[in-house]
Design a protein around this motif. Structure first.
Motif, PDB file in Angstrom:
ATOM      1  N   CYS A  50      27.320 -48.730   7.689  1.00  0.00           N
ATOM      2  CA  CYS A  50      26.337 -49.097   6.664  1.00  0.00           C
ATOM      3  C   CYS A  50      27.057 -49.605   5.418  1.00  0.00           C
ATOM      4  O   CYS A  50      28.224 -49.300   5.195  1.00  0.00           O
ATOM      5  N   LYS A  51      26.339 -50.343   4.590  1.00  0.00           N
ATOM      6  CA  LYS A  51      26.906 -50.839   3.330  1.00  0.00           C
ATOM      7  C   LYS A  51      26.850 -49.738   2.277  1.00  0.00           C
ATOM      8  O   LYS A  51      26.423 -49.946   1.163  1.00  0.00           O
ATOM      9  N   CYS A  80      25.625 -47.205  13.356  1.00  0.00           N
ATOM     10  CA  CYS A  80      26.548 -46.955  12.244  1.00  0.00           C
ATOM     11  C   CYS A  80      27.507 -45.834  12.658  1.00  0.00           C
ATOM     12  O   CYS A  80      27.071 -44.808  13.175  1.00  0.00           O
ATOM     13  N   LYS A  93      22.468 -57.154  11.045  1.00  0.00           N
ATOM     14  CA  LYS A  93      22.656 -57.822   9.751  1.00  0.00           C
ATOM     15  C   LYS A  93      22.712 -56.849   8.578  1.00  0.00           C
ATOM     16  O   LYS A  93      23.209 -57.200   7.509  1.00  0.00           O
ATOM     17  N   GLU A  94      22.212 -55.625   8.759  1.00  0.00           N
ATOM     18  CA  GLU A  94      22.245 -54.631   7.677  1.00  0.00           C
ATOM     19  C   GLU A  94      23.575 -53.884   7.636  1.00  0.00           C
ATOM     20  O   GLU A  94      23.823 -53.132   6.693  1.00  0.00           O
ATOM     21  N   LYS A 126      20.652 -49.466  13.537  1.00  0.00           N
ATOM     22  CA  LYS A 126      20.104 -50.355  12.512  1.00  0.00           C
ATOM     23  C   LYS A 126      20.316 -51.794  12.949  1.00  0.00           C
ATOM     24  O   LYS A 126      21.185 -52.072  13.780  1.00  0.00           O
TER      25      LYS A 126
END
Length: 85
Positions: free
Chosen positions: A50-51, A11, A21-22, A18
């Protein structure tokens, strides 16, 4: 049975590794347009984040997103990315 290898990406905001897919991919194409790539398959230079809006803010504040994408990111483009995320 062999276990399948899970691709990891870092990230840009929190600098944590990570599973791919995250994370969300932000892409700069050949024309220099920056967009969010939810499929992870668009052509161009990509950076993963990151989302989480806090990670996007941290990446923008420290200019790591600009360094990874090799382009100057304006405030209006940053706001558009923030809305899409």
């Amino acid at each position: 049975m062999k276990t399948k290898k899970i691709p990891l990406r870092m990230c840009t905001g929190c600098m944590e590794m990570k599973p791919k897919k995250e994370l969300v991919r932000i892409v700069k194409n050949k024309e220099g347009e920056v967009s969010i790539d939810l499929t992870g398959k668009k052509p161009g230079r990509g950076a993963y984040i990151c989302k989480d809006i806090q990670c996007l803010e941290k990446a923008f504040r420290t200019k790591k997103l600009e360094k990874n994408l090799e382009i100057k990111i304006s405030d209006e483009l940053y706001e558009r990315l923030k809305e899409e995320l």
